[in-house]
Design a protein around this motif. Structure first.
Motif, PDB file in Angstrom:
ATOM      1  N   PHE A 310       0.815  -1.225   0.000  1.00  0.00           N
ATOM      2  CA  PHE A 310       0.000   0.000   0.000  1.00  0.00           C
ATOM      3  C   PHE A 310       0.844   1.268   0.000  1.00  0.00           C
ATOM      4  O   PHE A 310       0.415   2.288  -0.515  1.00  0.00           O
ATOM      5  N   ALA A 314      -0.071   3.559  -3.174  1.00  0.00           N
ATOM      6  CA  ALA A 314      -0.792   4.808  -2.910  1.00  0.00           C
ATOM      7  C   ALA A 314      -0.066   5.986  -3.560  1.00  0.00           C
ATOM      8  O   ALA A 314      -0.692   6.893  -4.106  1.00  0.00           O
ATOM      9  N   ALA A 348      -6.343  -7.086  -1.941  1.00  0.00           N
ATOM     10  CA  ALA A 348      -7.253  -5.971  -1.646  1.00  0.00           C
ATOM     11  C   ALA A 348      -6.720  -4.651  -2.198  1.00  0.00           C
ATOM     12  O   ALA A 348      -7.492  -3.730  -2.485  1.00  0.00           O
ATOM     13  N   ASN A 349      -5.403  -4.552  -2.358  1.00  0.00           N
ATOM     14  CA  ASN A 349      -4.828  -3.305  -2.885  1.00  0.00           C
ATOM     15  C   ASN A 349      -5.030  -3.148  -4.392  1.00  0.00           C
ATOM     16  O   ASN A 349      -4.834  -2.056  -4.922  1.00  0.00           O
ATOM     17  N   ARG A 352      -8.142  -1.162  -4.492  1.00  0.00           N
ATOM     18  CA  ARG A 352      -7.960   0.018  -3.639  1.00  0.00           C
ATOM     19  C   ARG A 352      -7.109   1.078  -4.326  1.00  0.00           C
ATOM     20  O   ARG A 352      -7.417   2.255  -4.267  1.00  0.00           O
ATOM     21  N   TYR A 353      -6.035   0.679  -4.979  1.00  0.00           N
ATOM     22  CA  TYR A 353      -5.109   1.656  -5.572  1.00  0.00           C
ATOM     23  C   TYR A 353      -4.901   1.492  -7.079  1.00  0.00           C
ATOM     24  O   TYR A 353      -4.349   2.375  -7.711  1.00  0.00           O
ATOM     25  N   GLU A 356      -8.643   1.548 -12.415  1.00  0.00           N
ATOM     26  CA  GLU A 356     -10.038   1.090 -12.296  1.00  0.00           C
ATOM     27  C   GLU A 356     -10.463   0.138 -13.409  1.00  0.00           C
ATOM     28  O   GLU A 356     -11.039  -0.919 -13.129  1.00  0.00           O
ATOM     29  N   GLU A 390      -9.202  -9.869   4.208  1.00  0.00           N
ATOM     30  CA  GLU A 390      -8.636  -9.196   3.020  1.00  0.00           C
ATOM     31  C   GLU A 390      -9.292  -9.709   1.747  1.00  0.00           C
ATOM     32  O   GLU A 390      -9.579  -8.933   0.829  1.00  0.00           O
ATOM     33  N   THR A 393     -12.654  -8.081   1.616  1.00  0.00           N
ATOM     34  CA  THR A 393     -12.526  -6.649   1.315  1.00  0.00           C
ATOM     35  C   THR A 393     -12.199  -6.429  -0.160  1.00  0.00           C
ATOM     36  O   THR A 393     -12.745  -5.516  -0.793  1.00  0.00           O
ATOM     37  N   ALA A 394     -11.328  -7.263  -0.674  1.00  0.00           N
ATOM     38  CA  ALA A 394     -10.951  -7.126  -2.089  1.00  0.00           C
ATOM     39  C   ALA A 394     -12.206  -7.170  -2.961  1.00  0.00           C
ATOM     40  O   ALA A 394     -12.394  -6.335  -3.864  1.00  0.00           O
ATOM     41  N   LEU A 397     -14.428  -3.987  -2.497  1.00  0.00           N
ATOM     42  CA  LEU A 397     -13.854  -2.801  -3.147  1.00  0.00           C
ATOM     43  C   LEU A 397     -13.950  -2.887  -4.664  1.00  0.00           C
ATOM     44  O   LEU A 397     -14.005  -1.868  -5.349  1.00  0.00           O
TER      45      LEU A 397
END
Ligand code: HEC
Length: 421
Positions: A310, A314, A348-349, A352-353, A356, A390, A393-394, A397
């Motif tokens: 992350f 990020a 999950a990242n 998240r990052y 798209e 995780e 969450t992945a 998201l």
């Protein structure tokens, strides 16, 4: 006995020699080259004493390696020593038998070229603007981050205009060298005596730890924000980074050496990142976002299995490099050690990052990779609950970025992983 020294040049002669470089050389030009005006033996000593505190090579290797012109060396030297010593230093640097390269080279720049943007990165790497659904774990692992060109410019050795360079503005502080029992200075001296890689690593380990030593009131990189001195921390870490890098340059090494060497490159990025994300530090480190991304990428490229993704992802996302972020996260994932929960966090990242439009293919890749690990008996035994979170969450998201049918596919993979965990 030392050879008698040639008479010292007058100011007029020096001015002539200096101007000679800006004018076309005339055949039969009487001006002696600068290099002949000094004594290389005296220059070696002068460099060590007057320059070697900041130039961590200590013998002038870096100044010779990056082929700065005689007039540049003279000009810079005159900021620290008198004319006599400056000319001696020029003569000394010229006498060093080292490989020379242009001062403009960005050492360790992946693939040796800088791309102009995120899209060019994707099309150069994959042939089109998509995460290829045919890419396997082995295929991704074969893409070496030290070789894949990116749109992030690595630092040059010396940049007089900005802080986007390896050279620290200051010597490594005595307050860190002498703290406690003076172990840091002792190990540095030992490396300087032997020049061995073992002693280099051992010096780097204590140098790296010294900047965040809680017990030392002068340590600039202590974790608590109230004790952080970002500009100083940034500089201390550049010193250690340049110290390790010059060992690689001297020995022509371009592969991973040791995490003690590469981690501190990452750590420069880490302090820059903290000034971007924490209130009250604006402007403490100029070009903070660029420094965050560049230095973390440089550290990571040499050790893709290290560092939670992350941090760099990020920074890449903030720098409008989301395709780079997807690549970083997934390339890190396939390198993670056995038994680690990190590849689950990486999954999950991706949404998240990452980019798209690549969320579907990227997360499908990440989930497949986790299934391969589980099939091979690789389980995050100590962190099963976190791993499950995780994975969930992945999916959550990812949902906003995929179609209903794609979400079904991802859910199927998610449930398969949860069933095997
Ligand atoms: C206090 C720290 C410090 C000392 C001491 C120091 N330098 Fe430097 N030097 C730097 C930094 C920092 C740079 C990078 C450019 C910049 O930020 O100005 C640099 C860059 C250079 C460059 C490259 C300039 C360019 O064109 O990019 C040369 C050549 C050089 N130094 C020579 C010397 C010599 C010779 C001495 C000793 C007489 C010396 N330096 C002493 C900090 C130092």
């Amino acid at each position: 006995m030392k050879a008698p020294r040639s008479p010292r040049p007058s100011a007029v002669l020096l001015a002539l020699a200096l101007s000679a470089c800006t004018q076309p050389t005339v055949p039969g030009d009487e001006n002696p080259p600068l290099v002949d005006l000094g004594d290389p033996v005296a220059g070696e000593l002068a460099f060590r004493q007057e320059c070697g505190t900041c130039h961590a090579s200590r013998d002038g290797f870096d100044v010779a390696h990056f082929a700065y012109s005689d007039t540049t060396i003279l000009r810079r030297a005159l900021g620290h020593v008198d004319t006599t010593a400056a000319l001696d230093i020029v003569a000394h640097v010229r006498s060093l038998e080292v490989d020379r390269r242009s001062p403009d080279v960005r050492i360790f720049q992946p693939g040796g070229e800088i791309l102009s943007n995120d899209l060019e990165f994707a099309t150069g790497l994959f042939g089109s603007d998509s995460w290829p659904d045919t890419l396997s774990t082995a295929g991704l692992r074969a893409l070496d981050p030290r070789e894949v060109p990116i749109a992030v410019a690595f630092p040059v050795w010396s940049d007089e205009e900005s802080n986007r360079d390896w050279m620290p503005d200051n010597a490594f502080p005595d307050a860190l060298l002498d703290f406690g029992d003076g172990d840091v200075r002792a190990r540095l001296d030992e490396y300087r005596r032997t020049s061995s890689v073992q002693d280099l690593i051992s010096a780097l380990q204590v140098l790296g730890a010294a900047d965040r030593e809680e017990g030392n009131p002068d340590a600039p990189c202590v974790e608590g924000l109230d004790r952080l001195s970002p500009a100083e921390c940034f500089d201390v870490r550049r010193w250690v980074s340049s110290f390790g890098a010059q060992f690689m340059l001297r020995h022509d090494l371009d592969g991973a050496v040791h995490n003690a060497l590469h981690d501190v490159w990452w750590d420069i990025g880490h302090v820059a990142r903290r000034t971007v994300l924490s209130d009250g530090f604006e402007g403490e480190i100029p070009n903070a976002l660029e420094n965050w991304v560049t230095w973390m990428y440089a550290g990571w490229a040499f050790e893709p299995e290290r560092h939670a993704s992350f941090y760099l992802a990020a920074g890449l996302a903030r720098s409008e490099l989301p395709r780079h972020a997807t690549f970083h996260v997934l390339r890190a994932q396939v390198s993670r050690m056995e038994g680690s929960v990190a590849p689950y966090v990486d999954a999950a990242n991706v949404p998240r990052y990452g980019h798209e439009p690549w969320v579907m293919e990227g997360l499908a890749f990440a989930y497949q990779h986790l299934l391969e690990r589980l099939d091979a008996g690789d389980r995050p035994v100590d962190d099963l609950a976190q791993a499950r979170d995780e994975v969930g969450t992945a999916y959550e998201l990812a949902v906003p970025f995929v179609t209903a049918a794609e979400a079904d596919t991802l859910r199927g993979l998610r449930d398969q992983i949860l069933g095997e965990l």
